[in-house]
Design an enzyme around this catalytic site. Sequence first.
Site, PDB file in Angstrom:
ATOM      1  N   ASP A   1      60.197 -36.610  63.317  1.00  0.00           N
ATOM      2  CA  ASP A   1      61.190 -36.690  62.513  1.00  0.00           C
ATOM      3  C   ASP A   1      62.489 -36.118  63.138  1.00  0.00           C
ATOM      4  O   ASP A   1      62.820 -35.305  63.640  1.00  0.00           O
ATOM      5  CB  ASP A   1      61.042 -35.451  61.329  1.00  0.00           C
ATOM      6  CG  ASP A   1      62.288 -35.392  60.368  1.00  0.00           C
ATOM      7  OD1 ASP A   1      61.799 -35.849  59.330  1.00  0.00           O
ATOM      8  OD2 ASP A   1      63.160 -35.124  60.783  1.00  0.00           O
TER       9      ASP A   1
ATOM     10  N   TYR B   1      71.434 -36.431  64.804  1.00  0.00           N
ATOM     11  CA  TYR B   1      70.973 -35.524  65.569  1.00  0.00           C
ATOM     12  C   TYR B   1      71.281 -36.018  67.214  1.00  0.00           C
ATOM     13  O   TYR B   1      71.111 -35.323  68.150  1.00  0.00           O
ATOM     14  CB  TYR B   1      69.349 -35.183  65.864  1.00  0.00           C
ATOM     15  CG  TYR B   1      68.870 -34.605  64.455  1.00  0.00           C
ATOM     16  CD1 TYR B   1      69.574 -34.182  63.385  1.00  0.00           C
ATOM     17  CD2 TYR B   1      67.545 -34.610  64.179  1.00  0.00           C
ATOM     18  CE1 TYR B   1      69.101 -33.396  62.297  1.00  0.00           C
ATOM     19  CE2 TYR B   1      66.763 -34.275  62.998  1.00  0.00           C
ATOM     20  CZ  TYR B   1      67.816 -33.634  61.855  1.00  0.00           C
ATOM     21  OH  TYR B   1      67.138 -33.381  60.880  1.00  0.00           O
TER      22      TYR B   1
ATOM     23  N   LYS C   1      67.117 -40.627  59.533  1.00  0.00           N
ATOM     24  CA  LYS C   1      68.162 -40.423  58.191  1.00  0.00           C
ATOM     25  C   LYS C   1      69.400 -40.976  58.288  1.00  0.00           C
ATOM     26  O   LYS C   1      70.055 -41.196  59.572  1.00  0.00           O
ATOM     27  CB  LYS C   1      68.299 -38.954  58.024  1.00  0.00           C
ATOM     28  CG  LYS C   1      66.777 -38.100  58.217  1.00  0.00           C
ATOM     29  CD  LYS C   1      66.945 -36.708  57.746  1.00  0.00           C
ATOM     30  CE  LYS C   1      65.707 -36.006  58.344  1.00  0.00           C
ATOM     31  NZ  LYS C   1      65.476 -35.653  59.753  1.00  0.00           N
TER      32      LYS C   1
ATOM     33  N   HIS D   1      70.344 -38.481  54.048  1.00  0.00           N
ATOM     34  CA  HIS D   1      70.381 -36.868  54.797  1.00  0.00           C
ATOM     35  C   HIS D   1      71.023 -36.027  54.001  1.00  0.00           C
ATOM     36  O   HIS D   1      70.179 -34.828  53.862  1.00  0.00           O
ATOM     37  CB  HIS D   1      71.302 -37.278  56.039  1.00  0.00           C
ATOM     38  CG  HIS D   1      70.698 -35.946  57.156  1.00  0.00           C
ATOM     39  ND1 HIS D   1      70.681 -36.195  58.483  1.00  0.00           N
ATOM     40  CD2 HIS D   1      69.958 -34.803  57.086  1.00  0.00           C
ATOM     41  CE1 HIS D   1      70.241 -35.119  59.052  1.00  0.00           C
ATOM     42  NE2 HIS D   1      69.818 -34.261  58.105  1.00  0.00           N
TER      43      HIS D   1
END
Length: 282
Positions: free
Chosen positions: A46, A51, A76, A109
């Site tokens: 994930d 990120y 996301k 997200h």
Amino acid sequence: MTTAPRLPLSDGRTIPQLGLGVWQVPADEVADVVLTALEAGYRHVDTARGYDNEAGVGEALRRMDLPRDEVFVTSKCPNQDQGYDAARRSFDATMQDLGLDELDLYLVHWPCPGKGLTADTWRAFVELQQEGRIRSIGVSNFREEDLDRVEQATGVTPVLNQIELHPYFCQAELRDLHARRGIVTESWSPLGQGGGELTDPVIDRIAAAHGASTAQVALAWNLALGNVVIPKSVTPERIRQNLEALDLELTEAEVQAITALDRGEDGRRGKRPDAFEGHQGS
Ligand code: A2P
């Protein structure tokens, strides 16, 4: 080797019940971390555009070179890329970095209610799925009103909602709502971000009774509720240990004792979905 069972999604597909979360894993470390997890038996990773580590995840997938259908990858759409056109462009960049043709699961997200772009974003998701570029579409950090908004705009219900969920923050109301609507609950920060749950006396007593770690008990509790979990670790021994939580079966009384640790809103560790519209950050 332990392998995660797969839970059904309402679109007819399935998702491995445990995966590796890579929030806050630095870009220059993530490939080795994901490779360690895949070698240990993880088949679900994930990540998120926010990120800043999708390229490293893609590198690990290439190095491991599993048959495509054996590994489940989630990413996301970040808050700054909400909106129909922006979401489509963001998805292209995600796929470029991951090096994949088709994504298993793509999530909005955060709902960002103040932006008013959730329905447009979700329309892009529905189309990308129809075009065969995403297998399953879902959301993250959505409240009831956010789920209503995307459903009303498109008639398409997200298959999954990924929310903060750990023993001090049990999310009973949202879990009930998900169950009624056929939405799978996925728990982020299932270890409470390595916080108080890992030294909680109730969890510690249960861990001792099973010869397990407190982290494994927190994960086994989440799995017993029927949720998907994505614990994050950069530590090889913990990565392996967290997967083995799948083999730990708690009694009904133990599950209830852990659920009773809920602190409601005081247990929340992450951002609030009604207010957060910024950059997720790695
Ligand atoms: P690290 O990555 O340094 O191994 P969450 O998934 O709830 O956000 O929790 C992630 C945090 O929990 C990280 O700080 C991670 O540390 C730590 N962690 C992950 N697995 C374990 C474990 N099995 N035992 C103790 N701490 C863990």
